[in-house]
Motif scaffolding. Structure first.
Motif, PDB file in Angstrom:
ATOM      1  N   UNK A 186       4.309   7.778  -9.973  1.00 33.98           N
ATOM      2  CA  UNK A 186       4.072   8.300  -8.622  1.00 33.98           C
ATOM      3  C   UNK A 186       3.636   7.224  -7.638  1.00 33.98           C
ATOM      4  N   UNK A 187       2.641   6.401  -8.046  1.00 28.77           N
ATOM      5  CA  UNK A 187       2.121   5.385  -7.116  1.00 28.77           C
ATOM      6  C   UNK A 187       3.203   4.405  -6.683  1.00 28.77           C
ATOM      7  N   UNK A 188       3.935   3.917  -7.679  1.00 29.07           N
ATOM      8  CA  UNK A 188       4.974   2.931  -7.374  1.00 29.07           C
ATOM      9  C   UNK A 188       6.035   3.543  -6.470  1.00 29.07           C
ATOM     10  N   UNK A 189       6.413   4.787  -6.779  1.00 25.83           N
ATOM     11  CA  UNK A 189       7.450   5.435  -5.975  1.00 25.83           C
ATOM     12  C   UNK A 189       6.989   5.594  -4.535  1.00 25.83           C
ATOM     13  N   UNK A 190       5.713   5.931  -4.341  1.00 25.83           N
ATOM     14  CA  UNK A 190       5.270   6.136  -2.961  1.00 25.83           C
ATOM     15  C   UNK A 190       5.267   4.809  -2.200  1.00 25.83           C
ATOM     16  N   UNK A 191       4.993   3.712  -2.912  1.00 21.39           N
ATOM     17  CA  UNK A 191       5.074   2.401  -2.260  1.00 21.39           C
ATOM     18  C   UNK A 191       6.512   2.114  -1.828  1.00 21.39           C
ATOM     19  N   UNK A 192       7.455   2.392  -2.728  1.00 23.07           N
ATOM     20  CA  UNK A 192       8.866   2.140  -2.417  1.00 23.07           C
ATOM     21  C   UNK A 192       9.326   3.018  -1.261  1.00 23.07           C
ATOM     22  N   UNK A 193       8.780   4.215  -1.234  1.00 22.79           N
ATOM     23  CA  UNK A 193       9.094   5.149  -0.152  1.00 22.79           C
ATOM     24  C   UNK A 193       8.709   4.548   1.199  1.00 22.79           C
ATOM     25  N   UNK A 194       7.524   3.908   1.227  1.00 22.51           N
ATOM     26  CA  UNK A 194       7.077   3.271   2.472  1.00 22.51           C
ATOM     27  C   UNK A 194       8.035   2.131   2.832  1.00 22.51           C
ATOM     28  N   UNK A 195       8.455   1.370   1.816  1.00 23.58           N
ATOM     29  CA  UNK A 195       9.407   0.282   2.044  1.00 23.58           C
ATOM     30  C   UNK A 195      10.669   0.804   2.730  1.00 23.58           C
ATOM     31  N   UNK A 196      11.128   1.973   2.272  1.00 26.53           N
ATOM     32  CA  UNK A 196      12.372   2.531   2.809  1.00 26.53           C
ATOM     33  C   UNK A 196      12.264   2.790   4.304  1.00 26.53           C
ATOM     34  N   UNK A 197      11.050   2.988   4.780  1.00 27.53           N
ATOM     35  CA  UNK A 197      10.873   3.268   6.201  1.00 27.53           C
ATOM     36  C   UNK A 197      10.557   2.021   7.012  1.00 27.53           C
ATOM     37  N   UNK A 198      10.610   0.853   6.381  1.00 24.14           N
ATOM     38  CA  UNK A 198      10.217  -0.373   7.061  1.00 24.14           C
ATOM     39  C   UNK A 198      11.227  -0.759   8.132  1.00 24.14           C
ATOM     40  N   UNK A 199      10.795  -1.617   9.058  1.00 23.59           N
ATOM     41  CA  UNK A 199      11.727  -2.080  10.085  1.00 23.59           C
ATOM     42  C   UNK A 199      12.545  -3.259   9.580  1.00 23.59           C
ATOM     43  N   UNK A 200      12.121  -3.872   8.481  1.00 21.35           N
ATOM     44  CA  UNK A 200      12.867  -5.025   7.968  1.00 21.35           C
ATOM     45  C   UNK A 200      13.912  -4.574   6.953  1.00 21.35           C
ATOM     46  N   UNK A 201      15.121  -5.059   7.144  1.00 19.28           N
ATOM     47  CA  UNK A 201      16.217  -4.634   6.265  1.00 19.28           C
ATOM     48  C   UNK A 201      15.960  -5.041   4.817  1.00 19.28           C
ATOM     49  N   UNK A 202      15.374  -6.215   4.632  1.00 17.30           N
ATOM     50  CA  UNK A 202      15.133  -6.682   3.267  1.00 17.30           C
ATOM     51  C   UNK A 202      14.215  -5.731   2.507  1.00 17.30           C
ATOM     52  N   UNK A 203      13.175  -5.261   3.215  1.00 13.34           N
ATOM     53  CA  UNK A 203      12.258  -4.321   2.575  1.00 13.34           C
ATOM     54  C   UNK A 203      12.963  -3.005   2.263  1.00 13.34           C
ATOM     55  N   UNK A 204      13.783  -2.550   3.200  1.00 13.48           N
ATOM     56  CA  UNK A 204      14.489  -1.288   2.966  1.00 13.48           C
ATOM     57  C   UNK A 204      15.419  -1.422   1.769  1.00 13.48           C
TER      58      UNK A 204
END
Lengths: 184, 864
Positions: free
Chosen positions: B285-303
């Motif tokens: 759960x924790x890791x997934x929620x972090x990745x979820x935040x990444x998906x909403x980032x403004x940087x393409x690399x993070x997404x």
């Protein structure tokens, strides 16, 4: 097609050999500077140039920061007529590659006093080559802090002693420095 | 205005022209200027820059040219100009691989690396280590150790990174610097700390225990460097992966704590590790929620990082990914097409049937913009959908057909064709449309291998279609238009239509007779061969040589033939003793990954046949019949690991014991296996393993003869490992003086079952008729009560016991297992098992038909 070793499992390998290549291309996709660090990936100049052409075609229109191509993750950034690329294995932490790209771009930008364009770059090619060498050594990230990279690349900013510069030159450089400090 | 523009243009040209039209001969001449004194730094810098630029453009120099240039460059050491000196180092590194006698500059570089000028020292160390060899290294070792702990971070990093490069060639030398490197891990400079950790961990990579110590210690200390932390996370993850027990808990806790680090690099590294390690969705759960935040980032690399890692999760934990559906939906229209593709494919894999059409429409809108790698990801996702939602085959197949028509590399096209073929094979409703798409594709397919494969599929599946004649036109067009290999494949495919469909036979005869005049030998041969067989009107012959042709493994066939010629050239060769190539039916579920690894599929028999060559007299045993899967004879994580591989020959058995010594302070010598054979078996010989050093696998071979009565072949062997232990130095691997002492190590028993002695196969379409024909042969039949409660489980267990693939199971309420096989002496057999559940127990009726009665009873005895 390039193959980056077979990886069992999906964990990242605990290795320091992260950067597979770095290059700067001009706006026709021609190489200005390029280094490849893995003997197994794009070993010949011919393959490298073909890859660069392909990479350029795929990236010069879409400004999308990152692309997966031929088994490599490539992060990129462009300005005016220059394209900066950092390549790593497709099985690598993209954010580390991104940090290397930032280091490359920022150092070059400082070296060229923010005039990141082909003509200025070619005038300062020696310093840019040294920056390349200070960022990555044989695929290992040597330094990722632009200020320290520029420091180590023995920046030739003050190669004309202040006394010998014309008043106009001094003013110009002061103006530029002020401008950038305001823009930050 | 126009004049201004021209000025600018000219200006641009003048800047570039210095580096345009550079030519190595001119540069070689210019490099002579380096000899003049005093050195003019400005001018020399300019020439050096041009030289490095030219090399960087991929210009090749001859050894002589490179050496000349190199020696000219060394003259520049006279100048004190910092920039010039640094470019000289760079040039030395570039030329070192091409020029001769580069070690001439060693002393100059050594002077610079120990000098006072900080700007020289770091770069001099790196240049020196790139030209030096191991003998020269001894001389500078003292300086290297000092440099590692130098207070200037540039110098320290340079020394550490050079040490890392050197450890590939001279690991022992570098190991002596580990203490200094260890000190540097705690440096305040983030890069020094990172490089030092790599050197220390690299020196210990073969020593699990000390890696454990290192990771445990550093996990508790506050490492500042994000890069070093990433490396530490990778080591911790590796340890956790190797050890699945409770003991790995601290590593996972450490990795989880990194999820809260302030640097995104570390957070992603930790999330990626957890996603690939954790087994249960709750822990993720924790890791997934972090990745979820990444998906909403403004940087393409993070997404991309977020979407890519989530995509990896889909096959293992679709539910964990399903909670991110909203975030992924937002990425569908992402300007970065790679991100969008990953989002769509992940949604396809986790979403409901209803959303498929919408997503497919989305994806087709940007299909032309993405690279082949991602197209393959899409194809794989569609393949999974085909088996998950068979009812959607219509839209999926037409989408695939559209992709086939577009441009693409052979790998991409193969992936699409594979998916359509899978669709044709798995889904009866999709067969006709799938075949039609394939037909259309070969009309315009430039890849020979792919065309040949598709023709093979058409030949196999086409005759079963309602209107087989429509495919013949497509196939025969190939005969007219294509190259030799494709024409040959087309002839084979046409012949199969004639063999399976009586009504088409006259037409097929005509087509084949036309091919008999072909230019290509293979095409002509095939046409004549198939015509002759079809003309014979012998059902059995047609069946064996056109419809169900068994394909022997080519590598083993070649070996068997050369053995045969060497030993008994006068006797007829029996091709049925060669193992057939197994078709890979059970494809593993590949997670969504953007990585293409091409591992050649090698059968076990091929893999081991090289190793078996050391057994004396092996060629007398005849061709190998079968190699069984290795069985562990020891618990994992023990001192010595032993696996047993059974090699079955016609009348003989070779047991190969693969031994691994996991103690780095021991060398085992005279390793052999004491076997306690089952009654009836005769030990013919043993090949012992003379020396078994740490972490190198060695094998002991025992050659045995099977008992003549097949029933007696079932039994178990006791086994003990016997060897002489010699202690040795754990780092160098050199044995201590002294004789060593003898020791033994008990192993688990080796069982020889019935499945080992058969090469089995799943039933073909013609199983029924074969079974009927076998009615005249000897038959053995018995009824058994099985211990399983569930009829499905029971059926799987029986299949496993008999060595049949799962595809052999059919039927619903009454499970029927059908199969056939070949005994090691070449006797065929057919087996049918019927399983019924009633009153909480499963009853099975097993019938075996075989020309030899003892073989039939052997199978019954094996189950009983």
């Amino acid at each position: 097609m390039v193959h980056t070793g077979t990886m069992e499992g999906a964990l990242f390998e605990p290795t320091l050999y992260i950067v597979k290549g770095m290059c700067i291309l001009d706006n026709d996709g021609n190489r200005i500077l390029a280094k490849y660090y893995d003997k197994n990936i794009l070993p010949t100049a011919k393959e490298q140039k073909a890859f660069e052409k392909n990479l350029f075609n795929k990236t010069h229109r879409a400004n999308a920061e990152i692309i997966m191509l031929d088994g490599l993750t490539c992060v990129y950034k462009n300005n005016v007529d220059l394209f900066f690329y950092v390549m790593g294995s497709s099985h690598e932490n993209e954010l580390i590659l991104q940090s290397v790209l930032n280091a490359l771009y920022e150092s070059v930008s400082i070296l060229l006093r923010r005039n990141v364009e082909k003509r200025v770059l070619l005038d300062n090619l020696d310093a840019v080559m040294l920056a390349f060498d200070e960022i990555c050594d044989g695929g290992v990230i040597l330094d990722a802090d632009p200020t320290s990279i520029v420091g180590r690349a023995a920046l030739r900013t003050e190669d004309v002693p202040l006394g010998e510069q014309t008043v106009v030159q001094v003013l110009q450089s002061a103006k530029e420095q002020l401008k950038w400090s305001l823009l930050k | 205005m126009s004049s201004f523009r021209r000025d600018k243009k000219e200006e641009e040209d003048s800047g570039a022209s210095v580096f345009q039209n550079l030519d190595k001969t001119t540069l070689l001449q210019e490099s002579r200027y380096f000899n003049s004194t005093p050195v003019n730094p400005r001018k020399c810098i300019h020439i050096l820059t041009k030289i490095i630029y030219l090399l960087n453009q991929g210009e090749k120099l001859t050894t002589q040219e490179a050496t000349d240039m190199f020696f000219a460059t060394t003259k520049l050491f006279q100048s004190k100009d910092v920039m010039l000196r640094r470019l000289v180092y760079l040039c030395i590194k570039e030329l070192s691989s091409m020029a001769q006698d580069v070690i001439i500059v060693t002393s100059s570089l050594t002077k610079d690396m120990t000098g006072k000028e900080d700007l020289y020292r770091a770069a001099a160390i790196r240049a020196l280590c790139s030209i030096t060899d191991s003998s020269m290294l001894q001389a500078i070792e003292r300086y290297m150790k000092q440099a590692i702990v130098d207070k200037n971070p540039a110098v320290s990093s340079a020394a550490l990174v050079s040490a890392l490069h050197l450890s590939a060639t001279v690991p022992d030398l570098v190991r002596r610097w580990v203490n200094d490197a260890q000190e540097a891990i705690m440096s305040d400079n983030i890069m020094v700390s990172y490089h030092a950790l790599a050197v220390v961990a690299g020196a210990r990579k073969n020593d699990r225990l000390s890696t454990v110590k290192l990771v445990t210690k550093l996990a508790r200390s506050p490492l500042r460097s994000p890069y070093a932390l990433c490396l530490l996370v990778r080591h911790a993850a590796k340890l956790a992966e190797e050890d699945q027990s409770e003991a790995s808990e601290p590593y996972l806790e450490f990795i989880e704590s990194c999820l809260r680090h302030k640097s995104e690099i570390v957070v992603y590294e930790a999330a990626h590790a957890i996603v690939n390690l954790r087994k249960s969705a709750r822990d993720l759960a924790q890791a997934v929620s972090v990745l979820q935040i990444f998906c909403g980032s403004s940087k393409a690399t993070l997404r991309l990082a977020g979407a890519r890692t989530l995509a990896q999760l889909t096959s293992k934990h679709p539910n964990a990914v399903a909670v991110c559906a909203v975030d992924l939906e937002n990425l569908i229209s992402d300007p970065n097409r790679s991100v969008a593709t990953l989002a769509v494919t992940t949604l396809l894999a986790t979403g409901a049937e209803s959303s498929i059409d919408r997503l497919m429409k989305q994806i087709s809108s940007f299909m032309s913009e993405i690279s082949d790698e991602f197209k393959i990801v899409v194809v794989r996702a569609i393949r999974r959908l085909c088996s998950k939602y068979p009812r959607k085959h219509q839209s999926l197949a037409s989408f695939l057909a559209g992709m086939l028509r577009e441009e693409g590399g052979v790998q991409y096209k193969t992936a699409i064709a594979d998916t359509i073929i899978a669709l044709v094979e798995e889904n009866p409703d999709a067969k006709e449309t799938g075949l039609a798409h394939l037909c259309e594709f070969i009309e315009d397919c430039e890849h020979t291998s792919l065309a040949v494969r598709i023709l093979h599929i058409l030949g196999r599946e086409g005759p079963k279609a309602r209107q087989p004649s429509r495919y013949i036109r497509y196939i025969y067009n190939r005969v007219i238009l294509e190259s030799g290999p494709v024409r040959a494949a087309a002839v084979s495919a046409v012949a199969r239509f004639g063999a399976s469909r009586e009504e088409l036979l006259p037409n097929i005869r005509v087509l084949l007779s036309r091919c008999q005049l072909d230019d290509d030998d293979e095409v002509r041969d095939r046409a004549i061969f198939y015509s002759a067989i079809l003309d014979s009107n012998d059902r059995q012959l047609i069946e064996d040589y056109i419809i169900n042709v068994s394909v022997p493994n080519p590598v083993l066939l070649e070996k068997a033939l050369s053995d045969h010629i060497a030993i008994q050239p006068d006797e007829p060769f029996n091709i049925s003793t060669i193992p057939t190539t197994e078709e890979q039916n059970e494809s593993e579920d590949v997670p969504l990954q953007v990585e293409i690894s091409n591992q050649p599929v090698v059968s076990r028999e091929e893999l081991y046949s090289e190793q078996l060559k050391i057994v004396p007299g092996i060629e007398k045993l005849g061709p190998i019949f079968k190699t069984c899967e290795p069985i562990d004879l020891t618990e994992p994580e023990t001192e010595y690991r032993v696996r047993c591989v059974k090699h079955i020959f016609t009348r003989h058995l070779i047991l190969q014991f693969e031994c691994l010594n996991t103690l780095n302070d021991q060398i085992l010598e005279k390793v052999h296996i004491r076997l306690d054979p089952a009654p009836g078996y005769v030990i013919l010989g043993e090949v012992a393993c003379e020396k078994l050093p740490y972490d190198k696998q060695g094998s002991v071979f025992c050659v045995l003869k099977f008992p003549t009565n097949p029933i007696e072949t079932l039994g178990t062997f006791g086994a003990t490992l016997e060897f002489v232990v010699r202690d040795c130095d754990s780092t160098t691997g050199l044995p201590d003086a002294g004789e060593g002492y003898a020791d033994t190590y008990p192993l688990e028993e080796v069982e020889i079952g019935c499945a080992d002695q058969f090469r089995t196969r799943a039933p073909t379409d013609e199983w029924e008729s074969s079974w009927e024909r076998g009615a005249t042969a000897a038959e053995a039949c018995d009824t058994f009560g099985l211990s399983q409660n569930d009829v499905n489980e029971a059926a799987i267990a029986v299949c496993k016991h008999l060595g049949l693939p799962k595809a052999a199971i059919g039927g619903d309420a009454i499970k029927e297992i059908r199969g056939g096989g070949l005994w090691r002496e070449g006797t065929p057999m057919l087996v049918r098992a019927r399983l019924v559940s009633g009153q909480g127990a499963v009853t099975m009726q097993l019938t075996v038909r075989s020309p030899r009665e003892d073989i039939a009873t052997l199978l019954l005895a094996a189950v009983g």
